[in-house]
Motif scaffolding. Structure first.
Motif, short mmCIF file in Angstrom:
data_model
loop_
_atom_site.label_atom_id
_atom_site.label_comp_id
_atom_site.label_asym_id
_atom_site.label_seq_id
_atom_site.Cartn_x
_atom_site.Cartn_y
_atom_site.Cartn_z
N THR A 272 114.12 102.47 41.68
CA THR A 272 114.00 101.61 42.87
C THR A 272 112.82 100.66 42.84
O THR A 272 112.55 100.01 43.84
N GLY A 273 112.12 100.57 41.72
CA GLY A 273 111.03 99.61 41.63
C GLY A 273 109.77 100.13 41.00
O GLY A 273 108.80 99.39 40.84
N GLY A 274 109.74 101.42 40.64
CA GLY A 274 108.57 101.99 40.00
C GLY A 274 107.57 102.55 40.99
O GLY A 274 107.72 102.41 42.21
N PRO A 275 106.52 103.20 40.49
CA PRO A 275 105.48 103.73 41.38
C PRO A 275 104.91 102.64 42.28
O PRO A 275 104.59 101.55 41.81
N LEU A 368 111.54 88.67 51.74
CA LEU A 368 110.75 89.81 52.21
C LEU A 368 111.45 91.09 51.80
O LEU A 368 112.68 91.16 51.83
N HIS A 369 110.67 92.12 51.46
CA HIS A 369 111.27 93.42 51.16
C HIS A 369 110.26 94.52 51.45
O HIS A 369 109.09 94.41 51.08
N THR A 370 110.72 95.59 52.11
CA THR A 370 109.83 96.72 52.38
C THR A 370 109.78 97.64 51.16
O THR A 370 110.78 97.84 50.47
N LEU A 371 108.61 98.23 50.96
CA LEU A 371 108.39 99.06 49.78
C LEU A 371 109.07 100.41 49.87
O LEU A 371 109.40 101.02 48.86
N GLY A 372 109.28 100.90 51.11
CA GLY A 372 109.90 102.21 51.28
C GLY A 372 111.40 102.18 51.41
O GLY A 372 112.02 103.21 51.66
N ASP A 373 112.01 101.03 51.23
CA ASP A 373 113.46 100.88 51.32
C ASP A 373 114.10 101.52 50.09
O ASP A 373 113.88 101.08 48.96
N LEU A 374 114.93 102.54 50.30
CA LEU A 374 115.61 103.19 49.19
C LEU A 374 117.11 102.93 49.20
O LEU A 374 117.81 103.33 48.28
N PRO A 377 116.92 98.79 47.47
CA PRO A 377 115.54 99.05 47.06
C PRO A 377 114.77 97.82 46.60
O PRO A 377 115.33 96.75 46.34
N PHE A 378 113.47 98.01 46.49
CA PHE A 378 112.55 96.95 46.08
C PHE A 378 112.91 96.40 44.71
O PHE A 378 112.62 95.24 44.40
N SER A 379 113.58 97.19 43.89
CA SER A 379 114.00 96.72 42.57
C SER A 379 114.93 95.51 42.66
O SER A 379 115.04 94.74 41.70
N MET A 380 115.59 95.31 43.79
CA MET A 380 116.41 94.12 43.97
C MET A 380 115.58 92.84 43.81
O MET A 380 116.04 91.84 43.27
N GLN A 381 114.34 92.88 44.30
CA GLN A 381 113.45 91.72 44.17
C GLN A 381 113.03 91.51 42.73
O GLN A 381 112.89 90.36 42.27
N GLN A 382 112.85 92.59 41.99
CA GLN A 382 112.48 92.47 40.58
C GLN A 382 113.63 91.87 39.77
O GLN A 382 113.41 91.01 38.91
N ILE A 383 114.84 92.31 40.07
CA ILE A 383 116.02 91.75 39.39
C ILE A 383 116.13 90.26 39.69
O ILE A 383 116.36 89.44 38.78
N TYR A 384 115.96 89.90 40.96
CA TYR A 384 116.10 88.49 41.35
C TYR A 384 115.02 87.63 40.71
O TYR A 384 115.30 86.53 40.23
N GLN A 385 113.80 88.13 40.65
CA GLN A 385 112.71 87.38 40.03
C GLN A 385 113.02 87.09 38.57
O GLN A 385 112.83 85.97 38.08
N ARG A 386 113.54 88.08 37.87
CA ARG A 386 113.88 87.87 36.45
C ARG A 386 115.01 86.86 36.30
O ARG A 386 114.99 86.03 35.38
N ARG A 387 115.99 86.92 37.16
CA ARG A 387 117.10 85.97 37.07
C ARG A 387 116.63 84.54 37.35
O ARG A 387 117.01 83.60 36.63
N VAL A 388 115.84 84.38 38.40
CA VAL A 388 115.35 83.04 38.74
C VAL A 388 114.49 82.50 37.61
O VAL A 388 114.60 81.32 37.23
N ALA A 389 113.61 83.34 37.06
CA ALA A 389 112.75 82.90 35.96
C ALA A 389 113.57 82.53 34.74
O ALA A 389 113.27 81.54 34.05
#
Length: 480
Positions: A272-275, A368-374, A377-389
């Motif tokens: 879900t996004g790591g520690p 925006l994304h909350t860190l405690g969302d399971l 999850p926060f990993s959705m933002q990480q996936i999107y960042q990689r795609r946009v980049a």
């Protein structure tokens, strides 16, 4: 900075159109296949005869009379809608996309949580119920776009002449965040039946990784079964083993894991996004992981949105932090699921069945994304960042982490700040600051998410958000 790059978007749209056969799939004129969702046609608006809705209750901080707005309700193409236009309209329209509404037949509308800010600041807003429930992002994009296109004509029919909006923005929560992200893509500009060129977007707690959310759900199921010692079986066999898995991993679900369950929570954290701060509280008090547990046992068609399995776990390497041997054993034993090729392919009759957030954007986007969302999850933002980049478009994206413990539990202040930052940027201001969502050491820092977290509550904040922010404070997880 210009708010939209028309030539850039046109080129991207042309490329997407070519990729799907110019709308004809290489000249194939055969009708498109259908799916279960297409046969679900009994959806009805909750208030089909409504022509208006209640004014927002006054608050001491209001500067204009909320009751003076034009408020129109109705039905457009089978979808209910609400539109609100202040007397001092600033010429800008905000389209609001609501989240997942379940599988019932009643279509409901959700007002935007930043409604007060919008009308006090002169913005008009509009929201659609969509014509169908279920996880139907395709109709969400189409019906939201159709309502945006009809804005001026609806106003005229209700006796108020309004020019076409000078700017149209889109904001949304959860599935609505997916809708907002998909609606601004070049692929949507090429393949949607109702095309709207938005000038900026604020997807919140959004499914920014589109179908990769279902990869996560499936991975969470197969790892739970493997760690609990349940033999491999079809995913749909979950009901027969759920009690055994739950009791093996949790003393009290999901707040008190067993010793075996601690290893499972480590896997979930990394999925879900790591520690990161708030993961433990998200599991203990946030409540969103119960929703994940509740979707186990699906067949990968997303309840009939697709015809075949879209979930794929082959890209995952599962990690139990601090225990390399257990991690290796898990990866060797866990069931691996592969998606059916082209389960979510491009269509000839409009958007994909689950529209993509490919990262082909050319307008300001603040997420925006909350860190405690399971759940989403926060990993959705990480996936999107990689795609946009990967598309070379990082200059159009700002992401902000919020120290919330559940799904979409933002304060209104956090949402207003993100929206205003997007508008100021779109209007020629400097690109606003955001958070690094990818660097593990940054995300794991105890103060991560503090920069844009605003714990001050206002008249429109929900009791749930207030309670969760209180729980965070009680657990000493607030920012300095």
């Amino acid at each position: 900075m210009p708010s939209v790059r028309p030539m850039f978007l046109s080129l991207l749209a042309a490329a997407a159109l070519t990729a799907c056969g110019g709308g004809g799939d290489g000249g194939d004129s055969a009708p498109e296949e259908t799916r279960l969702q297409d046969s679900r046609n009994s959806f009805v608006p909750a208030e089909p005869a409504a022509t208006t809705f209640d004014a927002l209750k006054a608050d001491a901080g209001d500067t204009v009379d909320n009751a003076s707005t034009s408020r129109w309700a109705g039905v457009l193409g089978g979808a209910a809608y609400r539109i609100e236009v202040p007397a001092n309209w600033n010429g800008r329209l905000v389209m609001y996309a609501h989240g997942y509404a379940g599988t019932g037949n009643t279509l409901a509308i959700t007002n935007p949580s930043i409604r007060r800010h919008l009308i006090q600041s002169g913005y008009a807003w509009a929201a659609s119920s969509y014509t169908k429930n279920y996880y139907d992002v395709r109709v969400g994009v189409e019906d939201t776009n159709a309502l945006a296109q009809a804005f001026s004509s609806i106003a005229a029919a209700r006796g108020r002449t309004l020019s076409a909006p000078q700017r149209t923005y889109i904001v949304g929560h959860s599935m609505g965040g997916h809708i907002a992200a998909a609606a601004i893509e070049a692929e949507a500009q090429a393949t949607a039946n109702h095309k709207v060129r938005y000038h900026g977007a604020v997807p919140m707690c959004g499914v920014m990784g589109d179908t990769e959310l279902f990869d996560y759900f499936t991975a969470a199921q197969v790892t739970a079964q493997a760690i609990a010692g349940v033999p491999q079986q079809p995913l749909t066999g979950w009901p027969a083993v759920s009690a055994q898995v739950t009791s093996t991993l949790f003393t009290t679900f999901p707040s008190v894991p067993t010793a075996t369950g601690m290893g499972y929570l480590a896997v979930v954290q990394n999925l879900t996004g790591g520690p990161r701060p708030l993961f433990d509280l998200g599991m203990a008090v946030g409540g969103s992981f119960a929703a994940v547990w509740g979707v186990f046992g699906g067949d990968g068609t997303v309840n009939g949105i697709l015809n075949s399995n879209v979930a794929d776990t082959t890209r995952f390497t599962y990690v139990i932090d601090g225990n390399a041997a257990a991690s290796a054993a898990l990866n060797a034993a866990v069931q691996k699921i592969s998606a059916t090729p082209d389960a979510n392919r491009l269509r000839r009759d409009g958007l994909r069945w689950i529209p993509k957030a490919n990262g082909e954007i050319g307008i300001p986007v603040v997420t925006l994304h909350t860190l405690g969302d399971l759940y989403v999850p926060f990993s959705m933002q990480q996936i999107y960042q990689r795609r946009v980049a990967a598309k070379g478009n990082s200059g159009w994206l700002v992401q902000r982490a919020i120290r919330g413990a559940s799904h979409c539990d933002f304060t209104v202040a956090e949402q207003v700040e993100a929206f205003d930052a997007m508008v100021q940027w779109e209007q020629g201001g400097a690109k606003p600051a955001g958070d690094d969502v990818l660097t593990p050491a940054t995300v794991a820092a105890p103060t991560y998410g503090c920069t844009y977290t605003r714990n001050t509550l206002g008249p429109d904040d929900s009791n749930t958000t207030a309670q969760l922010r209180g729980a965070i404070a009680q657990n000493a997880a607030t920012c300095p």
